[in-house]
Scaffold this motif. Structure first.
Motif, PDB file in Angstrom:
ATOM      1  N   PHE A   1       0.829  -1.204   0.000  1.00 25.60           N
ATOM      2  CA  PHE A   1       0.000   0.000   0.000  1.00 25.60           C
ATOM      3  C   PHE A   1       0.863   1.254   0.000  1.00 25.60           C
ATOM      4  N   PHE A   2       1.912   1.277   0.840  1.00 25.35           N
ATOM      5  CA  PHE A   2       2.793   2.443   0.895  1.00 25.35           C
ATOM      6  C   PHE A   2       3.520   2.644  -0.422  1.00 25.35           C
ATOM      7  N   TYR A   3       3.965   1.562  -1.046  1.00 25.25           N
ATOM      8  CA  TYR A   3       4.619   1.684  -2.351  1.00 25.25           C
ATOM      9  C   TYR A   3       3.643   2.232  -3.393  1.00 25.25           C
ATOM     10  N   ALA A   4       2.424   1.738  -3.403  1.00 19.63           N
ATOM     11  CA  ALA A   4       1.426   2.208  -4.376  1.00 19.63           C
ATOM     12  C   ALA A   4       1.068   3.672  -4.120  1.00 19.63           C
ATOM     13  N   PHE A   5       0.903   4.046  -2.862  1.00 17.66           N
ATOM     14  CA  PHE A   5       0.550   5.419  -2.536  1.00 17.66           C
ATOM     15  C   PHE A   5       1.699   6.366  -2.873  1.00 17.66           C
ATOM     16  N   GLY A   6       2.931   5.954  -2.596  1.00 23.24           N
ATOM     17  CA  GLY A   6       4.083   6.774  -2.939  1.00 23.24           C
ATOM     18  C   GLY A   6       4.231   6.950  -4.439  1.00 23.24           C
ATOM     19  N   ALA A   7       4.031   5.866  -5.177  1.00 22.60           N
ATOM     20  CA  ALA A   7       4.112   5.954  -6.639  1.00 22.60           C
ATOM     21  C   ALA A   7       2.987   6.827  -7.202  1.00 22.60           C
ATOM     22  N   ALA A   8       1.799   6.716  -6.620  1.00 20.29           N
ATOM     23  CA  ALA A   8       0.679   7.545  -7.081  1.00 20.29           C
ATOM     24  C   ALA A   8       0.932   9.023  -6.805  1.00 20.29           C
ATOM     25  N   SER A   9       1.545   9.324  -5.660  1.00 22.26           N
ATOM     26  CA  SER A   9       1.828  10.734  -5.380  1.00 22.26           C
ATOM     27  C   SER A   9       2.923  11.266  -6.302  1.00 22.26           C
ATOM     28  N   LEU A  10       3.902  10.438  -6.665  1.00 21.19           N
ATOM     29  CA  LEU A  10       4.912  10.878  -7.632  1.00 21.19           C
ATOM     30  C   LEU A  10       4.298  11.096  -9.015  1.00 21.19           C
ATOM     31  N   LEU A  11       3.374  10.227  -9.388  1.00 20.54           N
ATOM     32  CA  LEU A  11       2.680  10.401 -10.665  1.00 20.54           C
ATOM     33  C   LEU A  11       1.829  11.667 -10.658  1.00 20.54           C
ATOM     34  N   ALA A  12       1.141  11.920  -9.541  1.00 18.97           N
ATOM     35  CA  ALA A  12       0.343  13.144  -9.436  1.00 18.97           C
ATOM     36  C   ALA A  12       1.236  14.374  -9.496  1.00 18.97           C
ATOM     37  N   ALA A  13       2.419  14.286  -8.890  1.00 19.34           N
ATOM     38  CA  ALA A  13       3.354  15.408  -8.946  1.00 19.34           C
ATOM     39  C   ALA A  13       3.811  15.665 -10.377  1.00 19.34           C
ATOM     40  N   LEU A  14       4.071  14.596 -11.114  1.00 19.62           N
ATOM     41  CA  LEU A  14       4.477  14.752 -12.513  1.00 19.62           C
ATOM     42  C   LEU A  14       3.368  15.388 -13.337  1.00 19.62           C
ATOM     43  N   LEU A  15       2.152  14.926 -13.142  1.00 17.41           N
ATOM     44  CA  LEU A  15       1.029  15.487 -13.892  1.00 17.41           C
ATOM     45  C   LEU A  15       0.792  16.951 -13.527  1.00 17.41           C
ATOM     46  N   LEU A  16       0.897  17.282 -12.237  1.00 14.67           N
ATOM     47  CA  LEU A  16       0.735  18.680 -11.833  1.00 14.67           C
ATOM     48  C   LEU A  16       1.858  19.559 -12.385  1.00 14.67           C
ATOM     49  N   SER A  17       3.046  19.016 -12.468  1.00  9.27           N
ATOM     50  CA  SER A  17       4.155  19.779 -13.031  1.00  9.27           C
ATOM     51  C   SER A  17       3.905  20.056 -14.511  1.00  9.27           C
ATOM     52  N   TRP A  18       3.423  19.073 -15.230  1.00 13.93           N
ATOM     53  CA  TRP A  18       3.082  19.294 -16.637  1.00 13.93           C
ATOM     54  C   TRP A  18       1.952  20.314 -16.767  1.00 13.93           C
ATOM     55  N   LEU A  19       0.983  20.250 -15.860  1.00 10.91           N
ATOM     56  CA  LEU A  19      -0.116  21.205 -15.882  1.00 10.91           C
ATOM     57  C   LEU A  19       0.394  22.617 -15.624  1.00 10.91           C
ATOM     58  N   SER A  20       1.344  22.756 -14.721  1.00  7.37           N
ATOM     59  CA  SER A  20       1.859  24.098 -14.410  1.00  7.37           C
ATOM     60  C   SER A  20       2.601  24.695 -15.607  1.00  7.37           C
ATOM     61  N   THR A  21       3.274  23.855 -16.391  1.00  8.67           N
ATOM     62  CA  THR A  21       3.955  24.400 -17.570  1.00  8.67           C
ATOM     63  C   THR A  21       2.948  24.854 -18.614  1.00  8.67           C
ATOM     64  N   SER A  22       1.844  24.138 -18.736  1.00 12.13           N
ATOM     65  CA  SER A  22       0.812  24.583 -19.685  1.00 12.13           C
ATOM     66  C   SER A  22       0.109  25.839 -19.182  1.00 12.13           C
ATOM     67  N   LEU A  23      -0.024  25.981 -17.852  1.00 16.57           N
ATOM     68  CA  LEU A  23      -0.610  27.216 -17.312  1.00 16.57           C
ATOM     69  C   LEU A  23       0.306  28.409 -17.570  1.00 16.57           C
ATOM     70  N   GLN A  24       1.588  28.166 -17.416  1.00 16.92           N
ATOM     71  CA  GLN A  24       2.553  29.234 -17.629  1.00 16.92           C
ATOM     72  C   GLN A  24       2.587  29.634 -19.114  1.00 16.92           C
ATOM     73  N   ALA A  25       2.511  28.641 -19.999  1.00 15.37           N
ATOM     74  CA  ALA A  25       2.504  28.953 -21.425  1.00 15.37           C
ATOM     75  C   ALA A  25       1.241  29.699 -21.812  1.00 15.37           C
ATOM     76  N   ALA A  26       0.116  29.350 -21.200  1.00 17.09           N
ATOM     77  CA  ALA A  26      -1.138  30.041 -21.499  1.00 17.09           C
ATOM     78  C   ALA A  26      -1.112  31.463 -20.956  1.00 17.09           C
ATOM     79  N   ALA A  27      -0.422  31.675 -19.833  1.00 23.94           N
ATOM     80  CA  ALA A  27      -0.358  33.027 -19.258  1.00 23.94           C
ATOM     81  C   ALA A  27       0.542  33.941 -20.094  1.00 23.94           C
ATOM     82  N   LEU A  28       1.519  33.368 -20.785  1.00 26.66           N
ATOM     83  CA  LEU A  28       2.426  34.173 -21.589  1.00 26.66           C
ATOM     84  C   LEU A  28       1.814  34.622 -22.898  1.00 26.66           C
ATOM     85  N   ARG A  29       0.772  33.978 -23.354  1.00 23.62           N
ATOM     86  CA  ARG A  29       0.142  34.331 -24.626  1.00 23.62           C
ATOM     87  C   ARG A  29      -0.648  35.587 -24.568  1.00 23.62           C
TER      88      ARG A  29
END
Length: 101
Positions: free
Chosen positions: A73-101
């Motif tokens: 369970f801890f391994y799955a939860f840790g991996a899920a939080s790392l995946l969520a962090a990656l997805l949020l990081s990608w989302l933040s780059t798209s937010l930044q690109a949209a703000a620059l337009r």
């Protein structure tokens, strides 16, 4: 700094806020994976010192079922939080690109 100024700063820089949340999730997930691995190693070392590891290997038992389930369970939860962090990081780059337009 008042709460209202802090809220206005968060509204001004949404990509920074999302990226900060991604950083927090990455740190928490990485720490959880590391702590779980250290916990497994300590348990194996304790069994080895007690001489129970050889008897468990002969009997075909890997260890306590509850501990293994908790570790999975801890391994799955840790991996899920790392995946969520990656997805949020990608989302933040798209937010930044949209703000620059």
């Amino acid at each position: 700094m008042s709460l209202q100024q802090l809220w206005l700063m968060c509204l001004s820089y949404p990509a920074q806020v999302v990226n900060g949340l991604a950083l927090f999730l990455a740190l928490a997930g990485g720490w959880l994976l590391l702590a779980t691995r250290l916990r497994e190693q300590r348990a194996a070392a304790r069994l080895l010192l007690d001489g129970e590891l050889a008897t468990l290997a002969e009997a075909g038992l890997a260890g306590d079922a509850r501990s293994e389930r908790l570790n999975r369970f801890f391994y799955a939860f840790g991996a899920a939080s790392l995946l969520a962090a990656l997805l949020l990081s990608w989302l933040s780059t798209s937010l930044q690109a949209a703000a620059l337009r």
